[in-house]
Enzyme design. Sequence first.
Site, PDB file in Angstrom:
ATOM      1  N   SER A   8     -20.928 -16.155  21.988  1.00 20.04           N
ATOM      2  CA  SER A   8     -21.415 -15.398  23.175  1.00 20.04           C
ATOM      3  C   SER A   8     -23.071 -14.776  23.179  1.00 20.04           C
ATOM      4  O   SER A   8     -23.512 -14.469  24.302  1.00 20.04           O
ATOM      5  CB  SER A   8     -20.328 -14.276  23.262  1.00 20.04           C
ATOM      6  OG  SER A   8     -20.534 -13.413  22.069  1.00 20.04           O
ATOM      7  N   HIS A   9     -23.580 -14.541  21.976  1.00 25.86           N
ATOM      8  CA  HIS A   9     -24.890 -14.193  21.705  1.00 25.86           C
ATOM      9  C   HIS A   9     -25.774 -15.004  21.486  1.00 25.86           C
ATOM     10  O   HIS A   9     -26.909 -14.837  21.225  1.00 25.86           O
ATOM     11  CB  HIS A   9     -24.800 -12.745  20.659  1.00 25.86           C
ATOM     12  CG  HIS A   9     -24.279 -11.671  21.267  1.00 25.86           C
ATOM     13  ND1 HIS A   9     -23.209 -11.534  21.478  1.00 25.86           N
ATOM     14  CD2 HIS A   9     -24.940 -10.442  21.941  1.00 25.86           C
ATOM     15  CE1 HIS A   9     -23.003 -10.271  22.036  1.00 25.86           C
ATOM     16  NE2 HIS A   9     -24.082  -9.660  22.160  1.00 25.86           N
ATOM     17  N   ARG A  68      -9.621  -6.748   4.453  1.00 31.91           N
ATOM     18  CA  ARG A  68     -10.990  -7.502   4.352  1.00 31.91           C
ATOM     19  C   ARG A  68     -12.166  -6.433   4.814  1.00 31.91           C
ATOM     20  O   ARG A  68     -11.979  -5.579   5.642  1.00 31.91           O
ATOM     21  CB  ARG A  68     -10.925  -8.874   5.209  1.00 31.91           C
ATOM     22  CG  ARG A  68     -10.798  -8.515   6.765  1.00 31.91           C
ATOM     23  CD  ARG A  68     -10.642  -9.888   7.448  1.00 31.91           C
ATOM     24  NE  ARG A  68     -10.375  -9.988   8.772  1.00 31.91           N
ATOM     25  CZ  ARG A  68     -10.968  -9.745   9.587  1.00 31.91           C
ATOM     26  NH1 ARG A  68     -12.408  -9.731   9.765  1.00 31.91           N
ATOM     27  NH2 ARG A  68     -10.438  -9.626  10.989  1.00 31.91           N
ATOM     28  N   LEU A  69     -13.314  -6.789   4.221  1.00 31.37           N
ATOM     29  CA  LEU A  69     -14.659  -6.169   4.710  1.00 31.37           C
ATOM     30  C   LEU A  69     -15.094  -6.626   5.841  1.00 31.37           C
ATOM     31  O   LEU A  69     -14.964  -7.812   6.146  1.00 31.37           O
ATOM     32  CB  LEU A  69     -15.496  -6.301   3.426  1.00 31.37           C
ATOM     33  CG  LEU A  69     -15.277  -5.712   2.171  1.00 31.37           C
ATOM     34  CD1 LEU A  69     -16.270  -6.201   1.047  1.00 31.37           C
ATOM     35  CD2 LEU A  69     -15.681  -4.164   2.415  1.00 31.37           C
ATOM     36  N   GLU A  75     -17.796 -11.446  25.621  1.00 36.14           N
ATOM     37  CA  GLU A  75     -16.996 -12.359  25.397  1.00 36.14           C
ATOM     38  C   GLU A  75     -16.110 -12.571  26.675  1.00 36.14           C
ATOM     39  O   GLU A  75     -15.577 -13.603  26.915  1.00 36.14           O
ATOM     40  CB  GLU A  75     -15.907 -11.588  24.407  1.00 36.14           C
ATOM     41  CG  GLU A  75     -16.313 -11.576  23.012  1.00 36.14           C
ATOM     42  CD  GLU A  75     -16.573 -12.987  22.230  1.00 36.14           C
ATOM     43  OE1 GLU A  75     -15.873 -13.816  22.614  1.00 36.14           O
ATOM     44  OE2 GLU A  75     -17.231 -13.102  21.240  1.00 36.14           O
ATOM     45  N   HIS A  86     -10.763   7.807  24.750  1.00 37.70           N
ATOM     46  CA  HIS A  86     -11.931   8.900  24.874  1.00 37.70           C
ATOM     47  C   HIS A  86     -12.852   8.724  23.633  1.00 37.70           C
ATOM     48  O   HIS A  86     -14.077   9.117  23.690  1.00 37.70           O
ATOM     49  CB  HIS A  86     -11.263  10.352  24.952  1.00 37.70           C
ATOM     50  CG  HIS A  86     -10.920  10.942  23.979  1.00 37.70           C
ATOM     51  ND1 HIS A  86      -9.777  10.783  23.436  1.00 37.70           N
ATOM     52  CD2 HIS A  86     -11.592  11.835  22.930  1.00 37.70           C
ATOM     53  CE1 HIS A  86      -9.225  11.424  22.393  1.00 37.70           C
ATOM     54  NE2 HIS A  86     -10.584  12.234  21.796  1.00 37.70           N
TER      55      HIS A  86
END
Lengths: 341, 341
Positions: free
Chosen positions: A52-53, A308-309, A193, A235
Amino acid sequence: MSAPSPVPMVTLSLQQVEDLTFAALVASGLSLDNAHSVTASVVAAEAEGVHSHGLARLPTYCAHASVGKIDGKALPTLTRPRPGLVRVDAADGFAHPAIDIGLPALFEAARTQGIAALAVTNSYNCGVVGYHVERIAKAGLMALGFVNAPASIAPMGGTKPVFGTNPIAFAVPQAGADPLVLDQSSSVIAKSEIVVHDQRGEAIPLGWALDKDGAPTTDPKAALAGGTMVPSGGHKGAGMALIVEMFAAWLTGANLSIDASSFADNAGGSPRTGQFFIAIDPGPLAGPEAGARLAHLFAAITGQEGARLPGMRRAAARVRTAREGVSIPKALAAKLEALAG
Amino acid sequence: MSAPSPVPMVTLSLQQVEDLTFAALVASGLSLDNAHSVTASVVAAEAEGVHSHGLARLPTYCAHASVGKIDGKALPTLTRPRPGLVRVDAADGFAHPAIDIGLPALFEAARTQGIAALAVTNSYNCGVVGYHVERIAKAGLMALGFVNAPASIAPMGGTKPVFGTNPIAFAVPQAGADPLVLDQSSSVIAKSEIVVHDQRGEAIPLGWALDKDGAPTTDPKAALAGGTMVPSGGHKGAGMALIVEMFAAWLTGANLSIDASSFADNAGGSPRTGQFFIAIDPGPLAGPEAGARLAHLFAAITGQEGARLPGMRRAAARVRTAREGVSIPKALAAKLEALAG
């Protein structure tokens, strides 16, 4: 609702991605310096699986340079208003060359002062924010990045867009490994996306976006035509978007998200959005056990089944795309080849 | 499930809150300086309606000082490892006096360098983080604050707690008005709200917490006994908690949340958690139109039906509590009077 892509695909090596991107940007009027800066970011995005980028956005970059919505030959200017502050005016050009000239000054200031900031103003979409904070971490510094974008998130309790999807990104250097990078928008999902789903003719999951009347939608076109992005965590996502807005837009003197022209169409002149990066030298504070303490924290995460990291998926994508290349819609490849001439 | 409180209540004026708090802290062994710092924070929390960080927490503060879990007579020490960095070792004492001695140095450094940071280590619960960033904004600086706490949030994909509820807070000065303050935990709700529900014998809403087996619960006791707090926005809340952990705990050299002893019981010695504050002088960056641009942004929010700026509820509470005082459980008041002697 989300169906498999009906679009025919084609595979490109990362070298082909680089060559195609550079040629398309230069053919669209970018200076060589600007084209190099933007190309590096597009290739990095594709390498990490963030299509997407990457190439998905490239036709828009080219169009904006061709029609003069942004200045592809801009020469960003750097000032140092305080020992800890670096300011770069992107001069209605791409964000990437502005960040590129700011980073060395930021590194030097952070090492000398302990903490420093880089404020980029009169700028444009910078691609993946994580890409930029990772470069700061590769210089041995801990980094935080804030980026604003045309308004698409409503404030707490409201219905009309005020904030961009306004990502925040973080990176920290690790001895003997790539930096840990975390990059997350204030919305449930990055707006890009939705654009990709639209390009591929796919529905979006419920909970990503609202239509122009504030009703949940699975139609990417309804989300993009006056709709809003759902903030992550309600919020609190809107709160995060406000914090990011204050750093990336207000503090840098850039356009607020409500005043920025679209990143998607050719109207409205230069978006003049902003980026703000904070770099900190961890050495004087984190102490001699810093490396062991970081490993201890990460082990408490990776030692858990299923945990996961951040950035693991992107790291895996780097290995995969280096070997297998990337898969993009055939129509997009044809469009880019036409642009590259 | 949430029933009206069955607990008899009593009303105290803010002056009574102050006197009672100070007396209880001094009777628990705090030095006068430390007692002044902590009292100011408790009174501010009660004034703003944040009871969970006010008198509801005071018996725990007193117990921790009495049994020596924290040192109520600690003398925090300040160093300046770099022009932009202020480091304060809280010396196993309360966070408040450590922050109090750090702030003037932070203000001076931020004005000179443009950006500066205050790292507080070997510290303890600092109460409402917003209270501290608001003080930075009252000095004309834009502020960001990070605070860690004993582990209660699981990482992305995991089930065991690794991060505290790890709030982030932001404040910006406004001409002719109180600073705008935003203060939000990385969890759906602050853990202290669960403690207050437990004290009042009330159920908690579904979605706030998980029990020790990872199942959603409405029982505050199940949440507090080995359960975890639900991160706001799922993996993005866990991501925010990681960012906060890196600044407040790892960077300051404080205990990681996984290693910090409880803020709630008397076991495990000093928690040695950390706080990290960034202060920026907006003057050199935000430009001459900074005030007008801030008003323009805020008007885009307050001009929407139903929308509100962060901190409006707290501002309203300040007016109300100044006039009407605060209402607390009668049993809590009796306990505090006994502590005050």
